[in-house]
Scaffold this active site. Structure first.
Site, PDB file in Angstrom:
ATOM      1  N   GLU A  79      -3.426   0.056  13.116  1.00 54.06           N
ATOM      2  CA  GLU A  79      -2.621  -0.145  11.909  1.00 54.06           C
ATOM      3  C   GLU A  79      -1.527  -1.189  12.168  1.00 54.06           C
ATOM      4  O   GLU A  79      -1.243  -2.045  11.332  1.00 54.06           O
ATOM      5  CB  GLU A  79      -2.005   1.189  11.488  1.00 54.06           C
ATOM      6  CG  GLU A  79      -1.124   1.099  10.250  1.00 54.06           C
ATOM      7  CD  GLU A  79       0.339   1.287  10.560  1.00 54.06           C
ATOM      8  OE1 GLU A  79       1.174   0.670   9.868  1.00 54.06           O
ATOM      9  OE2 GLU A  79       0.648   2.032  11.502  1.00 54.06           O
ATOM     10  N   ASP A 130      -1.594  -4.602   9.895  1.00 48.96           N
ATOM     11  CA  ASP A 130      -0.451  -4.942   9.044  1.00 48.96           C
ATOM     12  C   ASP A 130      -0.155  -6.441   9.134  1.00 48.96           C
ATOM     13  O   ASP A 130       0.129  -7.105   8.131  1.00 48.96           O
ATOM     14  CB  ASP A 130       0.764  -4.127   9.489  1.00 48.96           C
ATOM     15  CG  ASP A 130       2.018  -4.464   8.723  1.00 48.96           C
ATOM     16  OD1 ASP A 130       2.027  -4.319   7.490  1.00 48.96           O
ATOM     17  OD2 ASP A 130       3.012  -4.891   9.347  1.00 48.96           O
ATOM     18  N   ASP A 138      -1.898   3.341   5.799  1.00 50.78           N
ATOM     19  CA  ASP A 138      -2.011   3.099   7.240  1.00 50.78           C
ATOM     20  C   ASP A 138      -3.465   2.910   7.669  1.00 50.78           C
ATOM     21  O   ASP A 138      -3.784   2.013   8.463  1.00 50.78           O
ATOM     22  CB  ASP A 138      -1.405   4.270   8.020  1.00 50.78           C
ATOM     23  CG  ASP A 138       0.118   4.280   7.983  1.00 50.78           C
ATOM     24  OD1 ASP A 138       0.710   3.294   7.513  1.00 50.78           O
ATOM     25  OD2 ASP A 138       0.711   5.279   8.435  1.00 50.78           O
ATOM     26  N   GLU A 158      -4.869  -0.455   6.665  1.00 49.65           N
ATOM     27  CA  GLU A 158      -4.440  -1.510   7.581  1.00 49.65           C
ATOM     28  C   GLU A 158      -5.158  -1.408   8.926  1.00 49.65           C
ATOM     29  O   GLU A 158      -5.492  -2.429   9.543  1.00 49.65           O
ATOM     30  CB  GLU A 158      -2.928  -1.456   7.772  1.00 49.65           C
ATOM     31  CG  GLU A 158      -2.164  -1.874   6.529  1.00 49.65           C
ATOM     32  CD  GLU A 158      -0.664  -1.800   6.704  1.00 49.65           C
ATOM     33  OE1 GLU A 158       0.048  -2.456   5.914  1.00 49.65           O
ATOM     34  OE2 GLU A 158      -0.178  -1.092   7.609  1.00 49.65           O
TER      35      GLU A 158
END
Length: 223
Positions: free
Chosen positions: A44, A48, A116, A119
């Protein structure tokens, strides 16, 4: 022997993810409540950044807007709320590996968890297939948000900050006045106040979203 559920692999393939190392994708779909050695957190972190760069590149190429406007749209499009919206749109919740207790607490539809894991999947896509393939996938999955003009209107917190300055008031102050629920499905209640004007309170699944909602309520009431 395959570590990835066949239905999950079929779902990943159908949504444009290119699976090679199944253990990587297994980790991307695994919530910490499972108590396994590998879960989505590290992926994650990577995903991101992949998402942010992919959207920033798209905005730069599609718009002649100044830096401030580009940043405003970027923040809206890569927000946890938007990631969760994209995740729900492709049915991600059905394929997350999450404990029975976390499911009972609403984890499958938690904005924080969905965002989350979304990502994390982008992180896995990047590691396996590189940035170009990841960027194309982001453009595909986020196309509705990109084409809808998300983020073109001013963020409520920015609008409130400017309103306070324009009315010669002290800057707004945000305070978390309550936090409830388990970590994976937490609810935050935030109060925003402007000295000698008033206050407003809102609750959401993350501190940032609660602040945003509170600022919006404040502006509707006093702005």
């Amino acid at each position: 022997m395959s570590t990835l559920d066949p239905a999950a692999r079929e779902w990943l393939d159908a949504n444009g993810f290119t699976v090679g190392d199944e253990s990587l994708w297994q980790a991307a779909l695994t919530h910490g409540s499972m108590g396994e050695k590998q879960d989505y957190e590290r992926l994650e972190f990577l995903g991101d950044r992949v998402l942010g760069l992919s959207i920033a590149h798209w905005l730069y190429g599609e718009s002649n807007a100044p830096e401030g406007k580009l940043a405003q749209r970027l923040n809206a499009i890569v927000s946890r709320e938007m990631c969760a919206t994209v995740a729900r749109g492709i049915g991600l919740g059905d394929h997350m590996r999450i404990s029975k207790q976390a499911r009972a607490d609403g984890g499958r539809d938690s904005e924080n968890i969905l965002g989350d894991v979304m990502e994390a999947l982008l992180g896995a896509q990047f590691l396996e297939n590189g940035f170009e393939a990841s960027r194309e996938l982001v453009h595909q999955l986020w196309r509705p948000a990109l084409e809808s003009g998300a983020g073109e209107s001013k963020h409520p917190k920015s609008a409130l900050q400017e309103w306070a300055a324009g009315n010669r008031r002290k800057p707004p102050e945000y305070e978390v006045v309550d936090r409830s629920g388990p970590d994976h499905a937490a609810q935050f209640t935030v109060r925003v106040s402007v000295h000698k004007v008033g206050e407003a309170t809102a609750t959401a699944g993350s501190k940032g979203e609660a602040e945003k909602a509170a600022a919006k309520k404040f502006m509707e009431k006093y702005g």
